[in-house]
Motif scaffolding. Structure first.
Motif, mmCIF file in Angstrom:
data_model
loop_
_atom_site.group_PDB
_atom_site.id
_atom_site.type_symbol
_atom_site.label_atom_id
_atom_site.label_comp_id
_atom_site.label_asym_id
_atom_site.label_seq_id
_atom_site.Cartn_x
_atom_site.Cartn_y
_atom_site.Cartn_z
ATOM 1 N N ILE A 1 32.983 65.346 67.546
ATOM 2 C CA ILE A 1 33.887 65.527 68.672
ATOM 3 C C ILE A 1 33.884 64.255 69.495
ATOM 4 O O ILE A 1 32.819 63.693 69.791
ATOM 5 N N THR A 2 35.068 63.767 69.795
ATOM 6 C CA THR A 2 35.247 62.602 70.649
ATOM 7 C C THR A 2 36.271 62.960 71.706
ATOM 8 O O THR A 2 36.965 63.979 71.600
ATOM 9 N N SER A 3 36.361 62.141 72.731
ATOM 10 C CA SER A 3 37.399 62.352 73.740
ATOM 11 C C SER A 3 38.052 61.019 74.058
ATOM 12 O O SER A 3 37.413 59.961 73.988
ATOM 13 N N ASP A 4 39.329 61.088 74.380
ATOM 14 C CA ASP A 4 40.061 59.869 74.717
ATOM 15 C C ASP A 4 39.868 59.541 76.196
ATOM 16 O O ASP A 4 39.122 60.222 76.907
ATOM 17 N N SER A 5 40.541 58.524 76.679
ATOM 18 C CA SER A 5 40.354 58.069 78.072
ATOM 19 C C SER A 5 40.778 59.126 79.091
ATOM 20 O O SER A 5 40.331 59.104 80.230
ATOM 21 N N GLY B 1 40.076 62.283 78.607
ATOM 22 C CA GLY B 1 39.136 63.378 78.448
ATOM 23 C C GLY B 1 39.580 64.455 77.468
ATOM 24 O O GLY B 1 38.970 65.512 77.390
ATOM 25 N N ARG B 2 40.632 64.191 76.708
ATOM 26 C CA ARG B 2 41.134 65.176 75.742
ATOM 27 C C ARG B 2 40.310 65.104 74.456
ATOM 28 O O ARG B 2 40.108 64.024 73.906
ATOM 29 N N PRO B 3 39.849 66.268 73.964
ATOM 30 C CA PRO B 3 38.972 66.272 72.787
ATOM 31 C C PRO B 3 39.718 66.117 71.464
ATOM 32 O O PRO B 3 40.861 66.551 71.316
ATOM 33 N N THR B 4 39.024 65.490 70.506
ATOM 34 C CA THR B 4 39.469 65.400 69.119
ATOM 35 C C THR B 4 38.308 65.838 68.248
ATOM 36 O O THR B 4 37.171 65.419 68.477
ATOM 37 N N ARG C 1 43.546 67.325 67.995
ATOM 38 C CA ARG C 1 43.683 65.885 68.220
ATOM 39 C C ARG C 1 44.230 65.630 69.612
ATOM 40 O O ARG C 1 45.297 66.148 69.963
ATOM 41 N N HIS C 2 43.489 64.855 70.380
ATOM 42 C CA HIS C 2 43.882 64.514 71.760
ATOM 43 C C HIS C 2 44.212 65.768 72.568
ATOM 44 O O HIS C 2 45.175 65.795 73.324
ATOM 45 N N GLY C 3 43.404 66.819 72.359
ATOM 46 C CA GLY C 3 43.548 68.050 73.124
ATOM 47 C C GLY C 3 44.677 68.948 72.672
ATOM 48 O O GLY C 3 44.945 69.967 73.304
#
Length: 60
Positions: free
Chosen positions: A25-29, A31-34, A52-54
């Protein structure tokens, strides 16, 4: 998380390194999870999707 199909099922995904299978799990700038890999429910609603990107992207 709750299944995005609306069935009400709670989905538990393992994200710890020792788990198998496990999800990253990662999040973009913003804060949306992928999640990686996709989530595929083998029983019940049988949903199969990427997060992807929330946003939910359904697999065909």
């Amino acid at each position: 998380m709750k299944c995005p199909c609306g069935c009400g099922r709670t989905i538990e995904l393992l994200v710890i390194p020792e788990a198998s299978p496990r999800w990253n799990i990662t999040s973009d700038s913003a804060g949306r999870p992928t999640l990686h890999p996709s989530v595929h429910m083998k029983d019940g609603c049988k949903s199969h999707f990427w997060l992807r990107h929330g946003r939910v992207q359904w697999c065909k």
